[in-house]
Design a protein around this motif. Sequence first.
Motif, PDB file in Angstrom:
ATOM      1  N   ASN A   1      -7.035   6.833  -3.450  1.00 55.67           N
ATOM      2  CA  ASN A   1      -7.748   6.531  -4.499  1.00 55.67           C
ATOM      3  C   ASN A   1      -7.807   5.676  -5.435  1.00 55.67           C
ATOM      4  N   SER A   2      -6.545   5.091  -5.713  1.00 58.52           N
ATOM      5  CA  SER A   2      -5.799   4.716  -6.883  1.00 58.52           C
ATOM      6  C   SER A   2      -6.321   3.085  -7.909  1.00 58.52           C
ATOM      7  N   TRP A   3      -7.331   2.822  -7.196  1.00 55.14           N
ATOM      8  CA  TRP A   3      -7.998   1.678  -7.805  1.00 55.14           C
ATOM      9  C   TRP A   3      -8.091   1.758  -9.529  1.00 55.14           C
ATOM     10  N   LEU A   4      -8.485   2.592  -9.515  1.00 52.00           N
ATOM     11  CA  LEU A   4      -9.180   3.337 -11.379  1.00 52.00           C
ATOM     12  C   LEU A   4      -7.397   2.952 -11.429  1.00 52.00           C
ATOM     13  N   PHE A   5      -6.561   2.748 -11.887  1.00 46.59           N
ATOM     14  CA  PHE A   5      -5.757   2.817 -12.155  1.00 46.59           C
ATOM     15  C   PHE A   5      -4.729   1.862 -12.174  1.00 46.59           C
TER      16      PHE A   5
ATOM     17  N   SER B   1       2.787   2.767  -5.392  1.00 49.04           N
ATOM     18  CA  SER B   1       3.879   2.292  -4.817  1.00 49.04           C
ATOM     19  C   SER B   1       3.249   0.971  -3.953  1.00 49.04           C
ATOM     20  N   VAL B   2       3.780   0.540  -2.624  1.00 49.73           N
ATOM     21  CA  VAL B   2       3.458  -0.379  -2.424  1.00 49.73           C
ATOM     22  C   VAL B   2       2.149   0.099  -1.546  1.00 49.73           C
ATOM     23  N   ASP B   3       1.999   0.744  -0.720  1.00 54.29           N
ATOM     24  CA  ASP B   3       1.083   1.584  -0.777  1.00 54.29           C
ATOM     25  C   ASP B   3      -0.181   1.922  -1.661  1.00 54.29           C
ATOM     26  N   GLU B   4      -0.247   1.872  -2.494  1.00 57.94           N
ATOM     27  CA  GLU B   4      -0.661   2.241  -3.518  1.00 57.94           C
ATOM     28  C   GLU B   4      -1.664   3.882  -4.046  1.00 57.94           C
ATOM     29  N   TYR B   5       0.321   4.493  -3.328  1.00 57.10           N
ATOM     30  CA  TYR B   5       0.589   6.352  -3.808  1.00 57.10           C
ATOM     31  C   TYR B   5       0.518   5.954  -5.816  1.00 57.10           C
ATOM     32  N   MET B   6       0.019   7.029  -6.230  1.00 58.05           N
ATOM     33  CA  MET B   6       0.437   6.992  -7.583  1.00 58.05           C
ATOM     34  C   MET B   6       2.077   7.533  -7.227  1.00 58.05           C
ATOM     35  N   LYS B   7       2.913   6.624  -8.230  1.00 56.08           N
ATOM     36  CA  LYS B   7       4.541   7.469  -8.617  1.00 56.08           C
ATOM     37  C   LYS B   7       4.319   7.965  -9.819  1.00 56.08           C
TER      38      LYS B   7
END
Length: 330
Positions: A249-253, A260-266
């Motif tokens: 659910n990282s769209w907010l950030f 990461s490329v698959d949109e997980y938070m680093k």
Amino acid sequence: MKRERVAIIGSGPAGLTAALYTARAQLSTVVFVGRLLGGQISTTHEVENFPGFPNGTTGPELVENMKLQAEKFGAKLVFESVTEVDLTKGSPFRLKTDNDDEYLADTVIVTIGANPRELQIPGEKQYVGRGVSYCATCDGFFFRGKDITVVGGGDSALQEALFLTKFGKSVNIIHRRDDLRASIALQTRAKAHPKISFTYSTIVEEVKGEGSEGAPAVVKSIILRDLKTGNVYEKPTDGVFIFVGYDPNSWLFKGQLDLSVDEYMKIDSNMQTSIDGVFAAGEIHDSVFRQAITAAGDGCKAALSAIKWLGEREDTLQPLDAVPVAAAGD
Ligand SMILES: Cc1cc2nc3c(=O)[nH]c(=O)nc-3n(C[C@H](O)[C@H](O)[C@H](O)COP(=O)(O)OP(=O)(O)OC[C@H]3O[C@@H](n4cnc5c(N)ncnc54)[C@H](O)[C@@H]3O)c2cc1C
């Protein structure tokens, strides 16, 4: 505008555990619950692998206990979603909710999780926890000696199918294409396994179930469509494990925190994101383990880092009732 030492976004096992730790450390803590108090675990009926419950528990019971424990030490749960964040100017960070309330927080812990991708077919939602699952580690044990269907053709589908052979009598992998996306090594192992079979170029169109008197309905069959022939047919099965991807659910950030490329938070080894004072925990950064206990452990680590971060700046923190500079000039 309300001011807090710690703002936790999300109320799954990661968020509620983080809240327990920061509130118990005497730091004013607000938890933005989001749409689902307790997160994904609240949607399951049986949890047998969370330590401390020798007879197992239910998702809602586990969540209620975590919530009560965090509240006991002063964590404030706000039943709103965060819709805007401004992390770019550094601490204190500004957040806005879907109720138009604004908050200023010295640290932020992001625990907004991820969602397993659904097939969005009739019967899928109805039978979650009663034969439909998105987690082999969580639910495989309930399918001992049963006929299992796995949907998907990527690495996780094949990995989980191999894991499910420990429990099931048979595991049939259904994939919509006629070749798999999984690594060759996994394909070789899965194809050689005597319990695993494959159905290619086929989609699941419906999950069907039935119950006996007094017992809730459970999955009994699926309706399949052969994409090459158009043939639609019903196949008996006891369980449908769906592994067609996850959406963090990282769209907010996006644009504020490194993803990461698959949109997980680093994050770094202290659970800190690419912005000083902003931490992340649970499935929003973890695409591998995906368990309530690992999310809770992450929440603990992020909270301990936030507590340390605040402790190192204790002398410079504004009092909680201080009027923010921008707001004062508004
Ligand atoms: C059906 C099912 C059964 C499962 N069974 C088990 C099991 O038996 N054992 C096990 O260990 N694990 C199980 N899991 C996995 C486990 O639930 C997850 O690993 C765990 O919940 C992840 O926790 P989390 O806190 O990282 O995120 P999540 O649980 O995904 O929680 C995310 C939270 O963020 C909130 N949120 C999202 N966006 C916003 C926003 N903008 N503002 C505020 N809040 C927001 C949501 O409301 C939610 O509260 C299961 C999962 C599912 C789906």
